[in-house]
Write a protein that holds these residues in place. Structure first.
Motif, short mmCIF file in Angstrom:
data_model
loop_
_atom_site.label_atom_id
_atom_site.label_comp_id
_atom_site.label_asym_id
_atom_site.label_seq_id
_atom_site.Cartn_x
_atom_site.Cartn_y
_atom_site.Cartn_z
N ALA A 5 0.81 -1.33 0.11
CA ALA A 5 -0.14 -0.04 0.02
C ALA A 5 0.98 1.28 -0.02
N VAL A 6 1.93 1.39 0.96
CA VAL A 6 2.81 2.49 0.76
C VAL A 6 3.64 2.62 -0.57
N ALA A 7 4.03 1.49 -1.21
CA ALA A 7 4.65 1.64 -2.48
C ALA A 7 3.66 2.20 -3.39
N LEU A 8 2.66 1.58 -3.54
CA LEU A 8 1.56 2.20 -4.55
C LEU A 8 1.19 3.62 -4.20
N GLY A 9 0.98 3.94 -3.03
CA GLY A 9 0.57 5.26 -2.65
C GLY A 9 2.04 6.31 -2.80
N GLY A 10 3.16 5.64 -2.77
CA GLY A 10 4.26 6.49 -3.07
C GLY A 10 4.48 6.77 -4.51
N ALA A 11 4.13 5.72 -5.34
CA ALA A 11 4.27 5.90 -6.78
C ALA A 11 3.42 6.99 -7.18
N LEU A 12 2.15 7.11 -6.61
CA LEU A 12 1.01 8.17 -7.05
C LEU A 12 1.47 9.48 -6.70
N GLY A 13 1.88 9.40 -5.29
CA GLY A 13 2.21 10.76 -4.84
C GLY A 13 3.63 11.23 -5.58
N ALA A 14 4.78 10.66 -5.82
CA ALA A 14 5.76 10.98 -6.73
C ALA A 14 5.23 11.71 -8.04
N LEU A 15 4.48 10.73 -8.46
CA LEU A 15 4.02 11.17 -9.98
C LEU A 15 3.24 12.35 -10.16
N THR A 16 2.21 12.53 -9.16
CA THR A 16 1.83 13.95 -8.84
C THR A 16 2.67 15.00 -8.50
N SER A 61 -8.55 1.01 7.65
CA SER A 61 -7.72 -0.14 7.77
C SER A 61 -6.10 0.70 7.82
N ALA A 62 -5.35 -0.19 8.48
CA ALA A 62 -3.82 0.51 8.38
C ALA A 62 -3.22 0.65 7.29
N GLY A 63 -3.62 -0.44 6.32
CA GLY A 63 -3.05 -0.37 5.01
C GLY A 63 -3.68 0.91 4.33
N ALA A 64 -5.13 1.39 4.34
CA ALA A 64 -5.47 2.43 3.83
C ALA A 64 -4.77 3.60 4.43
N ARG A 65 -4.71 3.62 5.64
CA ARG A 65 -4.10 4.82 6.39
C ARG A 65 -2.77 5.11 5.76
N ALA A 66 -1.83 4.04 5.81
CA ALA A 66 -0.36 4.06 5.18
C ALA A 66 -0.56 4.52 3.91
N PHE A 67 -1.33 4.09 2.88
CA PHE A 67 -1.45 4.41 1.44
C PHE A 67 -1.38 5.85 1.53
N MET A 68 -2.24 6.42 2.17
CA MET A 68 -2.73 7.88 2.15
C MET A 68 -1.79 8.81 2.78
N LEU A 73 0.81 11.07 0.37
CA LEU A 73 1.45 12.44 0.86
C LEU A 73 2.90 12.56 1.14
N GLY A 74 3.42 11.48 1.57
CA GLY A 74 4.82 11.10 1.97
C GLY A 74 5.78 11.58 0.89
N PHE A 76 4.48 12.84 -2.18
CA PHE A 76 4.00 14.12 -2.70
C PHE A 76 4.75 15.45 -2.28
N THR A 77 5.03 15.28 -1.10
CA THR A 77 5.76 16.39 -0.36
C THR A 77 7.38 15.75 -0.32
N THR A 78 8.36 16.94 -0.15
CA THR A 78 9.72 16.73 -0.43
C THR A 78 10.49 17.75 0.40
N PHE A 79 10.98 17.02 1.70
CA PHE A 79 11.95 17.79 2.33
C PHE A 79 13.31 18.13 1.82
N SER A 80 13.77 16.77 1.17
CA SER A 80 15.10 17.04 0.70
C SER A 80 15.23 17.87 -0.43
N THR A 81 14.54 18.17 -1.56
CA THR A 81 14.61 19.10 -2.43
C THR A 81 14.16 20.49 -1.94
N PHE A 82 13.30 20.58 -0.74
CA PHE A 82 13.28 22.05 -0.37
C PHE A 82 14.50 22.31 0.32
#
Length: 126
Positions: A5-16, A61-68, A73-74, A76-82
């Motif tokens: 779930a985290v990996a799929l959400g991460g792909a979506l967030g990074a692309l966005t 669910s824990a999976g849905a919470r982690a996905f989102m 959002l993890g 989508f945002t970027t501390f390293s680039t900032f």
């Protein structure tokens, strides 16, 4: 399963995040003021606050919470680039611009996270 779930959400967030930066900066970092990173970080702070406000009242669910949260959002945002953009501005002699970027990003990010949380609480409260 949560890792998937985290990996799929991460792909979506990074692309966005990439899409927003491309839209605002045409793909090239604008170190005069990095509007792409500024926008995704502030929008991400608002959305994460909103989401956590809602999740105080809605069971998921824990999976849905982690996905989102961690995934979408993890990534989508970027501390390293900032951080790098602030260093690059300062290194290029734009100390005042770097300070403005740092200050407005942090203060506005915290304010928007709080406002999002308050709105989420209001939306989802019974």
């Amino acid at each position: 399963m949560t890792a998937v779930a985290v990996a799929l959400g991460g792909a979506l967030g990074a692309l966005t995040r990439w899409w927003v930066s491309e839209s605002l900066q045409g793909g090239a970092p604008d170190l005069r003021f990095p509007w792409g990173t500024f926008t995704v970080n502030l929008l991400g702070a608002l959305l994460l606050g909103l989401l956590y406000g809602v999740l105080q009242h809605v069971e998921v669910s824990a999976g849905a919470r982690a996905f989102m949260t961690v995934g979408v959002l993890g990534a989508f945002t970027t501390f390293s680039t900032f951080s790098f953009e602030a260093v690059a501005m300062a290194h290029g002699g734009a100390l005042a611009r770097a300070a403005l970027y740092l200050g407005t990003s942090v203060l506005a990010g915290v304010l928007l996270a709080w406002l999002g949380f308050q709105a989420g609480q209001s939306i989802a409260a019974p």
